[in-house]
Design a protein around this motif. Structure first.
Motif, PDB file in Angstrom:
ATOM      1  N   GLY A  70      91.316  -2.718   6.269  1.00 13.23           N
ATOM      2  CA  GLY A  70      89.887  -2.768   5.992  1.00 13.23           C
ATOM      3  C   GLY A  70      89.559  -3.776   4.908  1.00 13.23           C
ATOM      4  N   VAL A  71      90.259  -3.713   3.772  1.00  9.27           N
ATOM      5  CA  VAL A  71      90.043  -4.669   2.688  1.00  9.27           C
ATOM      6  C   VAL A  71      90.545  -6.053   3.098  1.00  9.27           C
ATOM      7  CG1 VAL A  71      90.657  -5.262   0.318  1.00  9.27           C
ATOM      8  CG2 VAL A  71      90.185  -2.880   0.928  1.00  9.27           C
ATOM      9  N   ALA A  72      91.663  -6.101   3.813  1.00 10.63           N
ATOM     10  CA  ALA A  72      92.239  -7.386   4.208  1.00 10.63           C
ATOM     11  C   ALA A  72      91.302  -8.163   5.121  1.00 10.63           C
ATOM     12  CB  ALA A  72      93.588  -7.170   4.889  1.00 10.63           C
ATOM     13  N   GLN A  73      90.635  -7.480   6.043  1.00 11.48           N
ATOM     14  CA  GLN A  73      89.752  -8.204   6.952  1.00 11.48           C
ATOM     15  C   GLN A  73      88.545  -8.783   6.216  1.00 11.48           C
ATOM     16  OE1 GLN A  73      87.773  -6.039  10.042  1.00 11.48           O
ATOM     17  NE2 GLN A  73      87.283  -4.283   8.742  1.00 11.48           N
ATOM     18  N   VAL A  74      88.092  -8.106   5.152  1.00 10.40           N
ATOM     19  CA  VAL A  74      87.022  -8.672   4.334  1.00 10.40           C
ATOM     20  C   VAL A  74      87.505  -9.955   3.674  1.00 10.40           C
ATOM     21  CG1 VAL A  74      85.555  -8.302   2.315  1.00 10.40           C
ATOM     22  CG2 VAL A  74      85.946  -6.434   3.930  1.00 10.40           C
ATOM     23  N   ARG A  75      88.723  -9.920   3.171  1.00  8.97           N
ATOM     24  CA  ARG A  75      89.283 -11.107   2.506  1.00  8.97           C
ATOM     25  C   ARG A  75      89.364 -12.294   3.460  1.00  8.97           C
ATOM     26  NH1 ARG A  75      94.504 -13.405   1.766  1.00  8.97           N
ATOM     27  NH2 ARG A  75      94.796 -14.319  -0.303  1.00  8.97           N
ATOM     28  N   PHE A  76      89.859 -12.065   4.678  1.00 10.43           N
ATOM     29  CA  PHE A  76      90.032 -13.171   5.612  1.00 10.43           C
ATOM     30  C   PHE A  76      88.709 -13.572   6.258  1.00 10.43           C
ATOM     31  CE2 PHE A  76      94.383 -11.655   5.211  1.00 10.43           C
ATOM     32  CZ  PHE A  76      95.053 -12.862   5.062  1.00 10.43           C
ATOM     33  N   ALA A  77      87.775 -12.636   6.375  1.00 10.46           N
ATOM     34  CA  ALA A  77      86.443 -13.004   6.858  1.00 10.46           C
ATOM     35  C   ALA A  77      85.773 -13.949   5.862  1.00 10.46           C
ATOM     36  CB  ALA A  77      85.587 -11.760   7.073  1.00 10.46           C
ATOM     37  N   ALA A  78      85.903 -13.638   4.565  1.00 13.37           N
ATOM     38  CA  ALA A  78      85.335 -14.517   3.534  1.00 13.37           C
ATOM     39  C   ALA A  78      86.035 -15.878   3.534  1.00 13.37           C
ATOM     40  CB  ALA A  78      85.467 -13.850   2.167  1.00 13.37           C
ATOM     41  N   LYS A  79      87.350 -15.865   3.723  1.00 12.15           N
ATOM     42  CA  LYS A  79      88.115 -17.110   3.715  1.00 12.15           C
ATOM     43  C   LYS A  79      87.696 -18.033   4.853  1.00 12.15           C
ATOM     44  CE  LYS A  79      92.823 -18.811   4.530  1.00 12.15           C
ATOM     45  NZ  LYS A  79      94.235 -18.417   4.757  1.00 12.15           N
ATOM     46  N   TYR A  80      87.644 -17.516   6.074  1.00 15.03           N
ATOM     47  CA  TYR A  80      87.340 -18.373   7.219  1.00 15.03           C
ATOM     48  C   TYR A  80      85.855 -18.686   7.313  1.00 15.03           C
ATOM     49  CZ  TYR A  80      92.151 -17.827   8.679  1.00 15.03           C
ATOM     50  OH  TYR A  80      93.524 -17.867   8.713  1.00 15.03           O
ATOM     51  N   ARG A  81      85.012 -17.857   6.730  1.00 15.47           N
ATOM     52  CA  ARG A  81      83.606 -18.215   6.626  1.00 15.47           C
ATOM     53  C   ARG A  81      83.452 -19.439   5.734  1.00 15.47           C
ATOM     54  NH1 ARG A  81      80.485 -17.177   2.230  1.00 15.47           N
ATOM     55  NH2 ARG A  81      78.233 -17.462   2.492  1.00 15.47           N
ATOM     56  N   ALA A  82      84.160 -19.441   4.598  1.00 10.35           N
ATOM     57  CA  ALA A  82      84.083 -20.585   3.690  1.00 10.35           C
ATOM     58  C   ALA A  82      84.589 -21.864   4.355  1.00 10.35           C
ATOM     59  CB  ALA A  82      84.891 -20.298   2.427  1.00 10.35           C
TER      60      ALA A  82
END
Length: 526
Positions: A70-82
């Motif tokens: 759950g936390v990891a997907q937020v991290r990678f969603a933010a990364k690939y959004r950037a």
């Protein structure tokens, strides 16, 4: 990301929006909880309410089955959004949705097995076993469906638009409370109450999915977008988040189960009163740290140590400035609060509140250090520390409950909370941002702590005039808060720091919008 002044202001506004809505939701839920607890106890009975708390404590552990994803997907969603990588975002979302669907099914099956064996776990009457089984199955179904739906929430949070999900949570909380009142006033019991309120919460899942497509119109969740390499990528980070989550569940939720196993459901209800008040303090004061994680990840990625330093100092100071006065007021007024709220039958929770007030101050005060470790590459250190703290909590609580009852469980929680955050997590965070511990204590801890000492003296002096009524308690708390705020803003921090705070507030209200509409920030390439 956020390299120029305009973007920094945009980030300030986003943080303000997210924190503001978090406070709105938290305040609403807490106010509802304050009024609903005595209402539910009065209509269900102390034993049935304790059974509800006990069964719900079991399902809290089900969230561990997300294994940190759950936390990891937020991290990678933010990364690939950037990075503007639409394909990667959709592959991450699809991979997580497929994985969570399987986890959800497994969760419900485990809940069903526990329900069938509920009598062998707790000391319950046959009637309580039947009711507990029904309640457990309903809550397990809700939790199971929440796993795949969490992918939509992860997208929204990764885009730093938590306020949109907060709006859904706000409406859901109000509707659930209204349904709760209606069901009990109609004469129904615990199974019907849980069925009705759980149904409302499940319907709210549709709104979370709608939010995800609003912020990311190009979102495509498809089975064929499941990628093993994406799963491996996310797993490398999530495994340590899993350990941290496991430790948090042990720290926050095990106490009720320990009380239930050794002392019965009536004692669980008494413990729940103290726990609910402490949760109120924690939720009110920890909203800032809940939205700092993506900011820490950004700063760490671009090696902005100076920004990490500001986050640690300002985040710790503001967290302490919120939690220390509230915990102090609660600890010093525990007896009249409990008596006015739930009455003398719950007097056993007063001494527990004294101890847990210290626990919540330490927990929230150290929360920014925790976010620094989690988002800036030291999640392994945090995982080991939190797991050690949780196991120590469990062992000490089981040991002390035999000798001291509820007080022993509270002491078993306090000791690890003193040792691990203060001597492991906080020093590691200071080292990560290249600041000495004394610098952070001098700039963050002391300015937030000494005004509380003056405020505490006022509360102790005012207690001799107290009549124990809610009106007096509210007036006393408001005056104490004014004393603390005045001392903190006028004397505890410097004029430059005070001007910096006010300028940030002006920036938030001066700008009419953040940089770009969330729905247009990332779209499918033509």
């Amino acid at each position: 990301m956020f390299q120029n002044e305009a973007n920094q202001t945009s980030q300030t506004k986003l943080i303000f929006q997210n924190v503001s809505v978090n406070y709105l939701v938290t305040g609403t839920e807490l106010l509802i909880g304050i009024f609903m607890l005595p209402f539910n106890v009065a209509h269900l009975g102390q034993s049935a309410y304790g059974l509800w708390v006990l069964v719900a404590s079991i399902t809290i552990y089900f969230s561990m089955f997300d294994m940190g994803y759950g936390v990891a997907q937020v991290r990678f969603a933010a990364k690939y959004r950037a990075q503007g990588d639409v394909n990667a975002l959709n592959e991450i979302a699809s991979t997580m949705f497929c994985l969570f669907s399987g986890i959800g099914l497994l969760t419900f099956l485990i809940g069903a097995v526990i329900a069938l064996n509920l009598r062998s776990v707790f000391q319950l009457t046959p009637e309580q076993v039947h009711t507990g089984q029904i309640v457990l199955l309903f809550i397990s179904g809700y939790v199971a469906l929440g796993f795949p739906v969490s992918v939509f929430g992860g997208i929204v949070n990764g885009f730093q638009r938590q306020y949109m999900n907060g709006a859904v949570a706000f409406v859901t909380a109000i509707v659930v409370a209204l349904v709760n009142v209606a069901v009990l006033l109609a004469g129904y019991g615990l199974p019907e109450l849980v069925a009705a309120t759980t149904g409302v919460r499940i319907l709210s899942y549709l709104a979370y999915a709608f939010n995800a497509y609003r912020v990311f119109p190009a979102l495509r969740i498809r089975p064929w977008l499941f990628k093993r390499e994406r799963l491996r990528e996310v797993t490398g980070f999530s495994i340590f988040i899993l350990i941290i989550d496991l430790a948090n569940k042990l720290n926050y939720s095990t106490d009720s189960i320990v009380v239930g196993v050794f002392m019965g459901t009536a004692a669980v209800a008494v413990w729940a009163v103290a726990q609910r008040l402490i949760e109120i303090v924690q939720r009110i004061t920890d909203q800032l740290n809940a939205v700092l994680f993506p900011v820490v990840v950004d700063s760490s990625t671009v090696a902005r140590v100076d920004k990490l330093q500001r986050i640690l100092i300002q985040g710790s100071r503001l967290s302490l400035a919120m939690v220390v006065p509230l915990a102090t007021v609660l600890g010093l007024t525990a007896r009249p609060v409990v008596m006015a709220w739930v009455g003398p039958n719950f007097e056993g929770s007063i001494n527990v509140i004294y101890i847990l007030s210290i626990v919540v101050a330490l927990r929230v005060g150290n929360a920014t250090s925790t976010v620094i470790l989690k988002g800036a590459g030291l999640h392994k250190v945090l995982a080991v520390s939190n797991l050690s703290m949780a196991l120590s909590n469990l062992v000490l609580s089981v040991l002390f409950v035999r000798w001291y009852g509820l007080i022993g469980v509270a002491i078993g929680t306090l000791i690890p909370m003193v040792v691990f955050p203060l001597f492991v997590v906080f020093p590691a965070a200071c080292q990560r941002v290249e600041l000495s511990r004394w610098t952070v204590i001098r700039q963050s801890v002391w300015p937030a702590a000494w005004p509380a000492m003056v405020m505490a003296a006022f509360i102790l002096a005012a207690k001799r005039f107290s009549d124990g009524s809610w009106r007096w308690l509210v007036v006393q708390a408001m005056v104490a808060a004014l004393i603390y705020v005045a001392l903190f803003l006028l004397f505890a921090i410097s004029r430059d720091e005070r001007d910096w705070y006010f300028n940030k507030v002006k920036e938030v209200f001066r700008r009419r919008s953040v940089a770009g509409s969330p729905a247009k920030e990332l779209s499918m390439p033509s």
